[in-house]
Design an enzyme around this catalytic site. Structure first.
Site, short mmCIF file in Angstrom:
data_model
loop_
_atom_site.label_atom_id
_atom_site.label_comp_id
_atom_site.label_asym_id
_atom_site.label_seq_id
_atom_site.Cartn_x
_atom_site.Cartn_y
_atom_site.Cartn_z
N ASP A 1 5.50 0.36 3.52
CA ASP A 1 5.74 -0.90 4.23
C ASP A 1 5.54 -2.07 3.28
O ASP A 1 5.40 -1.89 2.07
CB ASP A 1 4.82 -1.00 5.45
CG ASP A 1 3.35 -0.74 5.10
OD1 ASP A 1 2.98 -1.03 3.94
OD2 ASP A 1 2.60 -0.24 5.94
N GLU B 1 5.85 9.70 3.47
CA GLU B 1 5.44 8.36 3.02
C GLU B 1 4.48 8.48 1.84
O GLU B 1 3.53 9.25 1.89
CB GLU B 1 4.77 7.58 4.14
CG GLU B 1 4.46 6.14 3.74
CD GLU B 1 3.99 5.29 4.91
OE1 GLU B 1 4.07 4.05 4.80
OE2 GLU B 1 3.53 5.86 5.93
N TYR C 1 -5.96 0.90 8.83
CA TYR C 1 -7.02 1.24 7.87
C TYR C 1 -8.38 0.91 8.48
O TYR C 1 -9.14 0.08 7.97
CB TYR C 1 -6.82 0.51 6.54
CG TYR C 1 -5.63 1.03 5.76
CD1 TYR C 1 -5.70 2.22 5.05
CD2 TYR C 1 -4.40 0.35 5.77
CE1 TYR C 1 -4.61 2.72 4.35
CE2 TYR C 1 -3.31 0.84 5.08
CZ TYR C 1 -3.42 2.02 4.38
OH TYR C 1 -2.33 2.51 3.68
N ASP D 1 0.80 -1.22 0.00
CA ASP D 1 0.00 0.00 0.00
C ASP D 1 0.83 1.27 0.00
O ASP D 1 0.48 2.27 -0.62
CB ASP D 1 -0.94 0.01 1.21
CG ASP D 1 -0.19 0.19 2.52
OD1 ASP D 1 0.71 -0.63 2.80
OD2 ASP D 1 -0.51 1.13 3.27
#
Length: 620
Positions: free
Chosen positions: A77, A471, A226, A74
């Site tokens: 990571d 990120e 999430y 995603d």
């Protein structure tokens, strides 16, 4: 700016191409697609262009007895989270559906379709049974404890699933939306694959609707990363909207009409749109159906959807009763952590809504007054230009675009020397000590990645430990594909309200994929299901004609009598039905359609499939 907006409005209304200067949107588009290749999990293909990556996650799903190799990581990571991955695919597919011509003009339609298929191939594997969906591989807690390349990660790769005993309507609904939207993308270039995706979409919607519950109550390890704050009603409406677009099945339009009030589609006034909250997207799609004249008896309800879509657009322009915050430099600001996800998704909605309004010769209704559609497109352009460097810091928030972009991205793969260059094992904690803490630039350029972006005052710190700002994420990039294609190539002179299905990409032999076993046939909620497929095409006198086969299934345990079909946007001959005015019924020799049986009819014309829907029927 006012002069530009008025000129743009005139050009759009006249359907002339619009050119935008200042940034190379075509180059930004090409770079943004490379980011998806950097996020690939599984066995990388021979045509992989991000060459510092290698195969990874090759045993995913093995401990659960299922093949879950593939899909996307995603963000920075190495976890595969199903909900944001599905939203990513839905938004990429929507970009292709709306702006496939422009993507093709930029030479990026093929890469866009490849990016979508990388996701849908994985979802097919993750959906091995009608009421089972794997929604995560790995978990954020163990993964975030380590800083390792995906090619050699030692973290737990447990697979997590939803099923009737552990439901997840939001996860299943979003995945249904992704499969349905993608089925439209592949309708012409790969009809068999398109039908397979639609099969999965039907099943996933039924699963989501029948067994209701929040997915993070079943896959609890996802909640911290999430969590489904909005619940699942928005995803059920979202999936229904996409299934209607993909199938023209009246059931899904009725679902939107019946449930708009009770599920919040007509009630929520939104100022955000993203992987969790889908209401603004639903409202935009339903407004499109209304402008297309498809609402029928649901017109009063659909008008309420459109009022909420207008509210969202007006809030972005600063012309509503409740407006979204902006930084001093003009960037919309929702939150500190990865604010850019809301910027790109809002920019996409304003872009398509601008084109919907222009195509319908309408305008935006705000509390501050009526607004020309061109102002929505100008807003989207301002947000994209900010991302690409027109901001107080003169920083491009797309890695690899411009001369001043983030060099220390919060991303495991890009921050550690490539596995192909140095195969020395990077330990779980050793990666933090050696690579995460390094003050140097990333050894691997994460080209095209859209990072989290600046704070509420346009400030940005290019540090690897500043995950809120540095990120990237796939769902930052996905909505931007359509916006960049639109800004790069202009309007191309066609009505955005007409169905646009991309023409097949220049032929290259596709890599063979093994079809999974599908344990139940195509089905739809309701007694009648309609499935269309293109079965042939040819060119005559410079025009391409298509032969469409349409099958009507009786899913009821009783016989169907007095079946009447509505067929709109039909521009050629039709065989296999009786016709009375604008209504079509069973052929004269067929008095009823028995339970479990189907009826096929065929038509030919030189455009996208006609809109076939059930007008009325009786059960014997």
């Amino acid at each position: 700016m006012e002069k530009f907006a008025s000129v743009a409005a005139l050009l759009l209304l006249l359907s002339f191409p619009v050119a935008f200067s200042g940034h190379d949107y075509g180059q930004a588009l090409s770079k943004s697609l490379l980011f998806f290749e950097a996020q690939r999990s599984g066995v990388l293909p021979r045509n992989q262009r991000v060459t510092w990556r290698s195969h990874s996650g090759l045993n995913d799903g093995k401990s659960s007895g299922v093949n879950l190799v593939g899909g996307y990581y995603d963000a920075g990571d190495n976890v595969k989270f199903g909900l944001p991955m599905a939203f990513t695919v839905t938004m990429m597919a929507w970009s292709v559906i709306e702006y496939g011509n422009q993507l093709g003009a930029n030479g990026e339609l093929g890469h866009s379709i490849d990016a979508i298929k990388w996701g849908t191939d994985y979802f097919i594997k993750a959906h091995p049974e009608p009421n089972v969906l794997y929604g995560e591989v790995g978990d954020g807690n163990t993964d975030h404890y380590c800083w390792q390349r995906p090619e050699e990660m030692t973290t737990d790769r447990k697979a997590y699933r939803i099923d009737p005993s552990n439901p997840g309507s939001d996860l299943a609904g979003e995945t249904a939306a992704a499969m349905a939207a993608a089925s439209i993308v592949f309708r012409r270039s790969n009809p068999a694959y398109s039908r397979l995706l639609l099969t999965h979409a039907y099943q996933l919607f039924d699963f989501a609707d029948k067994y209701r519950g929040k997915y993070d109550s079943s896959i609890t390890v996802a909640r911290k990363y999430y969590g489904s704050v909005s619940g699942y009603n928005d995803e059920l409406l979202w999936a229904a909207a996409w299934l209607y677009q993909a199938s023209n099945n009246q059931f899904y339009l009725d679902y939107l009409g019946r449930n708009g009030d009770s599920m919040g589609g007509t009630g929520w006034s939104m100022t955000e749109f993203g992987w969790d909250v889908k209401y603004a997207g639903v409202q935009t799609l339903v407004a499109k159906f209304l402008m297309q004249g498809k609402a029928g008896r649901h017109t009063p309800v659909f008008q309420k959807y459109q009022q909420k879509a207008d509210f969202f657009m007006c809030s972005l322009l600063g012309k509503g009763s409740r407006n979204i915050q902006k930084t001093p430099g003009g960037l919309i600001f929702r939150q500190r952590w990865n604010n850019m996800q809301f910027v790109t998704s809002a920019s996409f909605l304003t872009t398509v809504y601008s084109d919907y309004l222009t195509s319908s010769r309408s305008y935006l209704r705000c509390s501050a007054g009526n607004v020309a559609p061109s102002q929505l497109l100008s807003f989207a352009k301002s947000q994209v230009d900010y991302i690409l460097g027109d901001n107080p810091r003169a920083t491009s928030y797309m890695v690899g675009y411009g001369n001043n972009f983030p060099q220390r991205v919060h991303h495991r793969g890009s921050s550690i020397v490539s596995y192909k260059v140095d195969r020395s094992f990077v330990t779980c904690r050793g990666g933090y000590a050696t690579w995460f803490s390094s003050k140097g630039s990333d050894p691997n350029l994460l080209t095209g990645a859209i990072v989290g972006g600046p704070d509420a005052y346009d400030n940005f710190a290019d540090r690897r430990d500043n995950y809120e700002q540095t990120e990237p994420a796939t769902y930052n990039n996905a909505p931007l594909l359509g916006v960049l294609a639109r800004l790069s190539s202009g309007h191309s002179g066609y009505s955005q309200l007409l169905p646009v299905v991309p023409a097949p990409v220049v032929v290259r032999r596709p890599m063979p994929i093994r079809k999974p076993k599908v344990t139940s046939p195509v089905r739809a909620s309701g007694p009648v299901a309609i499935v269309q497929k293109m079965t042939g095409s040819w060119v005559s006198k410079g025009r391409t004609y298509y032969r469409y086969s349409t099958t009507v299934f009786n899913k009821s345990p009783r016989a169907l009598k007095s079946l009447n079909l509505s067929i709109k946007n039909l521009y050629g001959p039709i065989w296999g039905l009786s016709r009375s005015g604008n209504s079509f019924g069973l052929p004269s020799w067929m008095h009823s359609l028995q339970s479990g049986k189907s009826l096929e009819f065929v038509y030919i014309h030189s455009t996208s499939p006609a809109n076939v829907a059930v007008s009325s029927y009786t059960l014997a």
